[in-house]
Motif scaffolding. Sequence first.
Motif, PDB file in Angstrom:
ATOM      1  N   SER A  96     -34.857 -34.474  38.043  1.00  0.00           N
ATOM      2  CA  SER A  96     -35.786 -34.499  39.178  1.00  0.00           C
ATOM      3  C   SER A  96     -35.768 -33.161  39.916  1.00  0.00           C
ATOM      4  O   SER A  96     -34.743 -32.479  39.992  1.00  0.00           O
ATOM      5  CB  SER A  96     -35.416 -35.628  40.138  1.00  0.00           C
ATOM      6  N   LEU A  97     -36.926 -32.807  40.450  1.00  0.00           N
ATOM      7  CA  LEU A  97     -37.048 -31.580  41.246  1.00  0.00           C
ATOM      8  C   LEU A  97     -37.076 -31.880  42.736  1.00  0.00           C
ATOM      9  O   LEU A  97     -37.023 -30.965  43.557  1.00  0.00           O
ATOM     10  CB  LEU A  97     -38.318 -30.822  40.842  1.00  0.00           C
ATOM     11  N   ASN A  98     -37.186 -33.155  43.084  1.00  0.00           N
ATOM     12  CA  ASN A  98     -37.230 -33.573  44.491  1.00  0.00           C
ATOM     13  C   ASN A  98     -36.298 -34.772  44.687  1.00  0.00           C
ATOM     14  O   ASN A  98     -35.911 -35.440  43.723  1.00  0.00           O
ATOM     15  CB  ASN A  98     -38.658 -33.961  44.895  1.00  0.00           C
ATOM     16  N   SER A  99     -35.970 -35.063  45.923  1.00  0.00           N
ATOM     17  CA  SER A  99     -35.130 -36.233  46.214  1.00  0.00           C
ATOM     18  C   SER A  99     -35.895 -37.516  45.874  1.00  0.00           C
ATOM     19  O   SER A  99     -37.127 -37.574  46.031  1.00  0.00           O
ATOM     20  CB  SER A  99     -34.736 -36.244  47.693  1.00  0.00           C
TER      21      SER A  99
ATOM     22  N   PHE B  20     -27.125 -40.489  39.395  1.00  0.00           N
ATOM     23  CA  PHE B  20     -27.674 -40.413  40.752  1.00  0.00           C
ATOM     24  C   PHE B  20     -26.724 -39.554  41.576  1.00  0.00           C
ATOM     25  O   PHE B  20     -25.666 -40.018  42.013  1.00  0.00           O
ATOM     26  CB  PHE B  20     -27.822 -41.811  41.344  1.00  0.00           C
ATOM     27  N   LYS B  21     -27.105 -38.306  41.786  1.00  0.00           N
ATOM     28  CA  LYS B  21     -26.193 -37.339  42.382  1.00  0.00           C
ATOM     29  C   LYS B  21     -25.892 -37.637  43.843  1.00  0.00           C
ATOM     30  O   LYS B  21     -24.779 -37.411  44.316  1.00  0.00           O
ATOM     31  CB  LYS B  21     -26.781 -35.932  42.245  1.00  0.00           C
TER      32      LYS B  21
ATOM     33  N   ASN C  53     -46.844 -46.809  40.675  1.00  0.00           N
ATOM     34  CA  ASN C  53     -46.593 -47.652  41.848  1.00  0.00           C
ATOM     35  C   ASN C  53     -46.762 -46.886  43.162  1.00  0.00           C
ATOM     36  O   ASN C  53     -45.998 -47.081  44.114  1.00  0.00           O
ATOM     37  CB  ASN C  53     -45.187 -48.267  41.775  1.00  0.00           C
ATOM     38  N   GLY C  54     -47.740 -45.983  43.203  1.00  0.00           N
ATOM     39  CA  GLY C  54     -48.006 -45.235  44.418  1.00  0.00           C
ATOM     40  C   GLY C  54     -47.022 -44.120  44.692  1.00  0.00           C
ATOM     41  O   GLY C  54     -47.084 -43.485  45.752  1.00  0.00           O
ATOM     42  N   GLN C  55     -46.111 -43.860  43.758  1.00  0.00           N
ATOM     43  CA  GLN C  55     -45.117 -42.807  43.948  1.00  0.00           C
ATOM     44  C   GLN C  55     -45.346 -41.689  42.942  1.00  0.00           C
ATOM     45  O   GLN C  55     -45.850 -41.910  41.837  1.00  0.00           O
ATOM     46  CB  GLN C  55     -43.696 -43.362  43.792  1.00  0.00           C
ATOM     47  N   LEU C  56     -44.954 -40.490  43.323  1.00  0.00           N
ATOM     48  CA  LEU C  56     -45.117 -39.314  42.477  1.00  0.00           C
ATOM     49  C   LEU C  56     -43.761 -38.656  42.284  1.00  0.00           C
ATOM     50  O   LEU C  56     -43.070 -38.342  43.260  1.00  0.00           O
ATOM     51  CB  LEU C  56     -46.121 -38.344  43.108  1.00  0.00           C
ATOM     52  N   ASP C  57     -43.364 -38.451  41.029  1.00  0.00           N
ATOM     53  CA  ASP C  57     -42.114 -37.776  40.703  1.00  0.00           C
ATOM     54  C   ASP C  57     -42.412 -36.577  39.819  1.00  0.00           C
ATOM     55  O   ASP C  57     -43.121 -36.698  38.813  1.00  0.00           O
ATOM     56  CB  ASP C  57     -41.156 -38.715  39.951  1.00  0.00           C
ATOM     57  N   THR C  58     -41.867 -35.427  40.185  1.00  0.00           N
ATOM     58  CA  THR C  58     -41.982 -34.222  39.364  1.00  0.00           C
ATOM     59  C   THR C  58     -40.620 -33.929  38.759  1.00  0.00           C
ATOM     60  O   THR C  58     -39.626 -33.823  39.487  1.00  0.00           O
ATOM     61  CB  THR C  58     -42.461 -33.028  40.199  1.00  0.00           C
TER      62      THR C  58
END
Length: 314
Positions: A73-76, A92-93, A50-55
Amino acid sequence: MRVLKAFLLCVVCQSAVADKDQVTARQWLDNMNRAMKTLNYRGTVIFMKNGQLDTMKYRHSVENGVEQEHLASLNSPMREVTRKSNEVTCVFKETSQKVVNHHPLDSSFIVNLPQNTATLEKYYQLGLSGQESIAMLPTQIVSVEPTDALRYPRKIWVDTQHFLPLKVEVYNLDGSILEQVVFTDLMTDSSAEPHAGNVDDNSFHVKHIHATQAEPFENARFVLKNWPAGFEPVFFIRNSIQQSQKAVDHLLISDGFSTVSVYLEAKESQGMNGLHSLGSVNSFSKVIGDTQFTVLGEVPAKTVELIADGIALR
């Protein structure tokens, strides 16, 4: 003598390549299915959707026959997702929230396959599409082409040593990429690592989504008159959400790769009607009397419309 040794080495290498070429696409998928459920492995995974990138950091382990997957997750936004068999916990921290979903189906974070891949060949053409290196590891590309326009094509890059999926791409009917999962590194472990609990429940707002025991589809208040060939009911449940009086009936159907959910709930105000799309996910809503139906899945729009058109109350 050196020339003879070099010649024999070439013969051995050619034989190994020939042996691999004899493995069918279906056998690659069978080996992959087995490896995913039995090996302990970990790595870094990039999810593009959906156009988003999660690492995210990924770990899979098996202890006493029970599978466990963990994503961090490595990013917000910072979050962790853990699947232990059929229980999925999301933490969800940044908002101090924890959601526990008790689900009647084991579902991989990377890719799903049916237990019996023989059924796939009735509705998909399975093929071998060359070799590439992913995360500096050699892979065999397995192509999965549907025989109709009611499901998405996809490709899977399978590690040739351990038979693990290192890359998965799902394509729209026009050939464009809808979603992608890629390992940037991968390590296999001889034994499962102990996994500490995610968080102290006392410091988080915890919500449980309970799924009652699956019931026969015949108990549902609705029937499906249309669905694509190859799709079968996986489960039918009546969900109850903690601190909510709202009940939602949920039917999941699947052909092994593609899944579609049908939801039934009481209509609110005017209700919802029509098609809604977000990336690879399409949904179609319709109202029958005072009942709201939603058909949702990672399938083309015409598939959810076809299923929705055939919904009727018993």
